[in-house]
Motif scaffolding. Structure first.
Motif, PDB file in Angstrom:
ATOM      1  N   TRP A 356     -34.994  57.803 -65.448  1.00 28.52           N
ATOM      2  CA  TRP A 356     -36.457  58.312 -65.629  1.00 28.52           C
ATOM      3  C   TRP A 356     -37.006  57.540 -66.738  1.00 28.52           C
ATOM      4  O   TRP A 356     -36.690  57.192 -67.878  1.00 28.52           O
ATOM      5  CB  TRP A 356     -36.369  59.851 -65.954  1.00 28.52           C
ATOM      6  N   VAL A 357     -38.337  56.807 -66.358  1.00 25.43           N
ATOM      7  CA  VAL A 357     -39.014  55.666 -66.909  1.00 25.43           C
ATOM      8  C   VAL A 357     -40.366  56.766 -67.267  1.00 25.43           C
ATOM      9  O   VAL A 357     -41.191  56.782 -66.470  1.00 25.43           O
ATOM     10  CB  VAL A 357     -38.974  54.884 -66.215  1.00 25.43           C
ATOM     11  N   TRP A 358     -40.565  56.654 -68.690  1.00 22.72           N
ATOM     12  CA  TRP A 358     -41.969  57.300 -68.981  1.00 22.72           C
ATOM     13  C   TRP A 358     -42.744  56.238 -69.604  1.00 22.72           C
ATOM     14  O   TRP A 358     -42.223  55.424 -70.720  1.00 22.72           O
ATOM     15  CB  TRP A 358     -41.481  58.402 -70.331  1.00 22.72           C
ATOM     16  N   ALA A 359     -43.851  55.809 -68.992  1.00 21.33           N
ATOM     17  CA  ALA A 359     -44.478  54.616 -69.311  1.00 21.33           C
ATOM     18  C   ALA A 359     -46.080  55.057 -69.472  1.00 21.33           C
ATOM     19  O   ALA A 359     -46.674  54.786 -68.500  1.00 21.33           O
ATOM     20  CB  ALA A 359     -44.206  53.655 -68.247  1.00 21.33           C
ATOM     21  N   PRO A 360     -46.341  55.396 -70.607  1.00 26.42           N
ATOM     22  CA  PRO A 360     -47.861  55.518 -70.875  1.00 26.42           C
ATOM     23  C   PRO A 360     -48.789  54.049 -70.755  1.00 26.42           C
ATOM     24  O   PRO A 360     -48.091  52.920 -70.719  1.00 26.42           O
ATOM     25  CB  PRO A 360     -47.850  55.934 -72.250  1.00 26.42           C
ATOM     26  N   ASN A 361     -50.043  54.095 -70.960  1.00 23.22           N
ATOM     27  CA  ASN A 361     -50.668  52.853 -70.706  1.00 23.22           C
ATOM     28  C   ASN A 361     -50.762  52.229 -72.202  1.00 23.22           C
ATOM     29  O   ASN A 361     -50.749  52.863 -73.184  1.00 23.22           O
ATOM     30  CB  ASN A 361     -52.223  53.248 -70.401  1.00 23.22           C
TER      31      ASN A 361
END
Length: 513
Positions: A356-361
């Motif tokens: 699982w990849v959590w990627a904000p801007n």
């Protein structure tokens, strides 16, 4: 009376001479005239003889030559003018002939260029077909191998519409084996364990292209240009599309980790479309549970690991899952949605196959006045250590550039990297979606600086990047920009990337095309 008399009109009268001149009429004067003419002829003859017999430096001859020279020179000029006119006419005729030949050659060249473009287009189509065929063959092999163990993967492929299926006596739907299959059966594609994917020994070089992972023609072209094979295949899917086993299988058949960006919106939507059904609250309260459960089960049935980036750039407000859009209220609501989806996967055993990849801007191009750049704001969207395997970010070199833009790794990534490390200490970081625009002429410099910073010990927790290899026209602050994000957008970009990916001090162990 004198010879001059006055008239009453004031005129003076002249009396003719009484004596006759030698040219006057009369017998005696006729003889005189003949003698005078003869004397003149003789005199002229003597003068001519004296002139032509005299030395070249004689004053007499010089005087006569000076008198004759202008006449001779004028005649010579007339002759030269006539010759020049003849040459000009000849040159015009030659130029006309050469122009006709040049026009004919230009026509032939245009025809040849047209044929070359047609051949190039045919070659591109052939490459795409070849890549698609390779993916299908690998998919068939994986399908048969999984089908022989009763995994049910073949039914997923059959539903995708990419294979013509037959039903053997066992009742398992399978595709016909490729012609190269050996008598003892196909060999299943070997995939690494999820643990080794999350903690890799080689950094990741991924690509998002128009076609991958269903066709690798664009990806193969980039690999050829930069001399290195990608090891991640990035793609996007909406929250209404079924699991695509063929996407995962074709990625692994090429030796690439499938990394899917899963977006909680329809696969196809139009501006102004009502998306309230996809609000975070509706997902959390169970409106999509049947869909999510079926998806998790299909991943388990396929049996191959993958990475899922769920709802990227959630700290911005341009997607339907962003703060203040589609009825959403911010970080806590997003966290609840993420945990809900993750828990359904956990119940089906799918988390054993998903990173699982959590990627904000990137935070420093968000609104500072709204507090979107603050670490506490970014942290409010973090689901927690047990719900995330990698943290990451989307970050681009893109116009409009800020007044303090340095076109560097530091300006693009450093502030967000600090927040990621503070929010999720110890987590591996992937630059999940990056690219650089050709606008401004700083792309090659930015690429070089990217690889230079990957060599620094301080960035050893960055396990790679996934490059957005597209050309996109978008509007920012009312201004339209067409950004060519592709790695191979120019010769300078290719050269910078090729030199960077070949470095031996950045932890890449990639194949070559």
């Amino acid at each position: 009376m004198s010879d001059h008399t006055s008239s009453r009109y004031g005129e003076t009268l002249i009396t003719p001479l009484k004596t006759g001149a030698f040219w006057s009429t009369g017998k005696r004067n006729t003889r005189r005239t003949a003698m005078g003419a003869t004397a003149i002829v003789v005199l002229l003859a003597l003068i001519s003889m004296i002139v032509w017999l005299s030395p070249s430096d004689s004053p007499v001859r010089k005087l006569v030559g000076d008198a004759v020279k202008p006449i001779s020179t004028n005649q010579q000029l007339k002759t030269e003018k006539s010759n020049l006119l003849s040459q000009l006419v000849s040159m015009k005729s030659t130029m006309s002939t050469q122009t006709a030949k040049l026009t004919s050659q230009q026509t032939q060249l245009n025809a040849a260029l047209g044929k070359a473009k047609a051949l190039q287009a045919s070659l591109s189509k052939a490459k795409a077909a070849e890549s698609k065929a390779e993916g299908q063959v690998a998919s068939y092999k994986s399908q048969l191998a999984a089908g022989s163990h009763g995994s049910g993967v073949s039914s997923s492929i059959a539903s995708s519409g990419d294979a013509t299926t037959t039903t053997p006596a066992s009742g398992v739907t399978t595709a016909p084996p490729p012609a190269t299959t050996k008598p003892n059966g196909p060999v299943a594609v070997q995939t690494p364990s999820l643990a080794s994917i999350i903690n890799p020994t080689s950094r990741y070089f991924g690509l998002y292209t128009d076609q991958s992972p269903f066709s690798f023609s664009d990806s193969n072209e980039v690999a050829s240009d930069v001399g290195a094979e990608p090891n991640v295949s990035g793609y996007f899917q909406g929250f209404d599309a079924p699991f695509r086993a063929d996407a995962v299988q074709s990625s692994w058949a090429k030796g690439e980790l499938p990394m899917m960006t899963w977006e909680t919106q329809p696969s196809v939507n139009t501006p102004g479309q009502d998306l309230t059904a996809y609000s975070l609250a509706n997902i959390t309260k169970g409106n999509f549970d049947a869909y999510i459960t079926a998806y998790a089960k299909a991943i388990v049935a396929n049996g191959q690991p993958m990475a899922i980036r769920l709802d990227q750039e959630m700290n911005a407000n341009w997607y339907p899952w962003g703060n203040g859009t589609n009825g959403n209220t911010g970080g806590p609501e997003f966290v609840a949605m993420w945990q809900h989806v993750h828990d359904i996967f956990q119940a089906q055993g799918a988390n054993n196959l998903v990173a699982w990849v959590w990627a904000p801007n990137r935070v420093n191009n968000l609104s500072a006045t709204s507090g979107f750049q603050e670490e506490s704001y970014t942290k409010s969207f973090y689901p927690g250590t047990n719900y995330v395997d990698w943290v990451g970010m989307s970050a681009y070199l893109r116009p409009p550039y800020s007044s303090g833009e340095t076109y560097s790794f530091d300006h693009t990534f450093t502030l967000t990297l600090k927040q990621l490390r503070d929010i999720a200490p110890g987590k591996k970081i992937i630059l999940a979606e990056i690219g650089a625009s050709e606008i401004g002429g700083q792309k090659s410099k930015w690429i070089t600086d990217l690889f230079q910073n990957l060599s620094l010990p301080a960035n050893s927790d960055i396990i790679g990047f996934d490059w957005f290899n597209h050309t996109v026209t978008s509007s920012t602050s009312g201004i339209q920009y067409t950004n060519d994000w592709r790695i191979n957008s120019s010769s300078s970009s290719i050269a910078a990337f090729k030199a960077g990916i070949a470095r031996k001090d950045i932890g890449y162990d990639l194949g070559t095309p």
